[in-house]
Motif scaffolding. Structure first.
Motif, short mmCIF file in Angstrom:
data_model
loop_
_atom_site.label_atom_id
_atom_site.label_comp_id
_atom_site.label_asym_id
_atom_site.label_seq_id
_atom_site.Cartn_x
_atom_site.Cartn_y
_atom_site.Cartn_z
N CYS A 73 0.81 -1.17 0.09
CA CYS A 73 -0.06 -0.01 0.19
C CYS A 73 0.88 1.33 -0.16
N ALA A 74 1.95 1.39 0.79
CA ALA A 74 2.87 2.39 0.66
C ALA A 74 3.53 2.44 -0.57
N TYR A 75 3.76 1.39 -1.03
CA TYR A 75 4.71 1.37 -2.25
C TYR A 75 3.68 2.02 -3.53
N ALA A 76 2.43 1.57 -3.39
CA ALA A 76 1.50 2.28 -4.26
C ALA A 76 1.33 3.57 -4.43
N GLU A 77 1.34 4.26 -3.33
CA GLU A 77 1.48 5.61 -3.01
C GLU A 77 2.47 6.39 -3.81
N ASP A 78 3.95 5.87 -3.42
CA ASP A 78 5.10 6.29 -4.10
C ASP A 78 6.15 5.07 -3.94
N PRO A 79 6.64 4.46 -4.95
CA PRO A 79 7.61 3.41 -4.76
C PRO A 79 8.79 3.91 -3.84
N GLU A 80 9.26 4.98 -3.63
CA GLU A 80 10.27 5.49 -2.77
C GLU A 80 10.10 4.88 -1.46
N GLN A 81 8.57 4.96 -1.17
CA GLN A 81 8.15 4.81 0.22
C GLN A 81 8.43 3.35 0.89
N TRP A 82 8.63 2.49 -0.23
CA TRP A 82 8.88 1.16 -0.10
C TRP A 82 10.18 0.96 1.16
N PHE A 83 10.91 1.80 1.19
CA PHE A 83 12.24 1.79 2.23
C PHE A 83 11.74 2.03 3.65
N GLN A 84 11.08 3.20 3.56
CA GLN A 84 10.71 3.52 4.96
C GLN A 84 9.60 2.60 5.56
N ALA A 85 8.67 2.06 4.96
CA ALA A 85 7.61 1.20 5.19
C ALA A 85 8.31 -0.24 5.82
N GLU A 86 9.19 -0.90 4.76
CA GLU A 86 9.71 -1.98 5.08
C GLU A 86 10.82 -1.82 6.55
N VAL A 145 1.77 2.57 11.93
CA VAL A 145 3.18 2.60 11.74
C VAL A 145 3.60 3.01 10.12
N ILE A 146 2.72 2.73 9.16
CA ILE A 146 3.04 3.28 8.18
C ILE A 146 2.79 4.65 7.94
N SER A 147 1.92 5.12 8.43
CA SER A 147 1.73 6.67 8.36
C SER A 147 3.14 7.24 9.19
N GLU A 148 3.34 6.83 10.25
CA GLU A 148 4.36 7.36 10.77
C GLU A 148 5.81 7.66 10.05
N ALA A 149 5.80 6.59 9.09
CA ALA A 149 7.07 6.30 8.57
C ALA A 149 7.21 6.85 7.23
N THR A 150 6.02 7.22 6.60
CA THR A 150 5.99 7.76 5.35
C THR A 150 5.20 8.90 5.45
N GLY A 151 4.54 9.42 6.24
CA GLY A 151 3.53 10.34 5.99
C GLY A 151 2.00 10.08 5.18
N SER A 152 1.93 8.98 4.57
CA SER A 152 0.93 8.74 4.08
C SER A 152 -0.27 7.91 4.73
N ASP A 153 -1.57 8.11 4.48
CA ASP A 153 -2.71 7.54 5.08
C ASP A 153 -3.13 6.60 4.11
N VAL A 154 -2.75 5.15 4.59
CA VAL A 154 -3.05 4.02 3.76
C VAL A 154 -4.10 3.15 4.38
N SER A 155 -4.70 3.51 5.68
CA SER A 155 -5.62 2.80 6.30
C SER A 155 -6.57 2.09 5.53
N SER A 156 -7.27 2.59 4.58
CA SER A 156 -8.29 2.03 3.87
C SER A 156 -7.94 1.06 2.89
N CYS A 157 -6.35 0.87 2.52
CA CYS A 157 -5.87 0.09 1.61
C CYS A 157 -5.46 -1.08 2.67
N ILE A 158 -5.25 -0.63 3.81
CA ILE A 158 -5.04 -2.04 4.71
C ILE A 158 -5.96 -2.56 4.87
N ALA A 159 -7.00 -1.86 5.51
CA ALA A 159 -8.47 -2.35 5.88
C ALA A 159 -9.05 -3.26 4.96
#
Length: 241
Positions: A143-156, A177-191
């Motif tokens: 989900c983080a990658y889908a927002e921006d591939p560069e966010q993979w590293f922070q999410a991982e 965890v993802i929001s704090e690491a990347t600044g992206s809200d991916v809550s719906s994608c996760i849910a």
């Protein structure tokens, strides 16, 4: 004469009452059926909402990824080697691998020296209580990658730093965890488990054919046979290849 009419009048009144009761029952059934149809929404009891990909089994690949591609291409290099990395976010050895080699791989990818392909696996789904954490964590990273591939590293990095025990993390905790690491809200994608069918039906089958477990690294299709616990060993192998 008045007495003879009394039973007739009573009968008429009783008949009218019975008819009224029947009409009320019919009306109640009609209203109930309309309300049920409205709430059902015509999509198998999903509260009138479109079923999520995970619930419907619909396979949704991440942006820029073909449906049959079993990896996320985090970086590409015209001349550098192709490095395939297989991880499971519940795997303790994968967390140790990331701590030892994660920054090296991220730097090589950012410098454009390697084509880095990440394979987030649900291999240990049965090892969490409730079952399924590996897949849900992999979905969160995708989900983080889908927002921006560069966010993979922070999410991982964040998922390994916050690696739970067998109890796993809830969807809300994963989203935090993802929001704090990347600044992206991916809550719906996760849910909704948006990329779970892709992870389970595309990523995992290929991983089972290509590797013996996690972590695993392939350099230009060849399994890295060195010591994954030795700092710098993987980077040296990549450079030598």
């Amino acid at each position: 004469m008045n007495r003879s009419r009394t039973p007739l009048i009573i009968g008429i009144i009783a008949g009218i009452a019975c008819l009224g009761l029947v009409l009320l029952i019919v009306l109640a059934l009609v209203i109930g059926g309309v309300l049920f149809a409205s709430e059902d929404g015509g999509n198998d009891g999903n509260d009138g909402r479109t079923p999520s990909p995970a619930a419907s089994g619909e396979l949704v690949a991440p942006p820029g990824v073909a449906e049959d591609e079993p990896y996320l291409e985090v970086s590409s290099a015209a001349d550098g080697p192709v490095v395939d990395v297989y991880v499971d976010f519940l795997c303790p050895h994968c967390a140790a691998f990331h701590e030892t080699h994660g920054e090296d791989l991220a730097q090589l990818a950012r410098d454009g020296e390697i084509t880095l392909r990440m394979h987030p696996r649900p291999m240990l789904d049965a090892n969490s209580t409730p079952a399924g954490y590996s897949g849900r964590a992999a979905n969160a990273a995708v989900c983080a990658y889908a927002e921006d591939p560069e966010q993979w590293f922070q999410a991982e990095a964040a998922l390994f730093e916050n690696q739970p025990g067998s109890e796993g993390l809830t969807d809300d905790e994963l989203a935090e965890v993802i929001s704090e690491a990347t600044g992206s809200d991916v809550s719906s994608c996760i849910a909704e488990g948006t990329y779970l069918p892709w992870i389970q039906d595309v990523v995992e089958p290929e991983a089972l054919e290509s590797t013996q477990g996690t972590p695993a690294v392939l350099i230009d299709g060849e399994q890295f046979a060195g010591d994954l616990e030795e700092p710098g060993a993987l980077e040296e192998a990549i450079a030598a290849g």
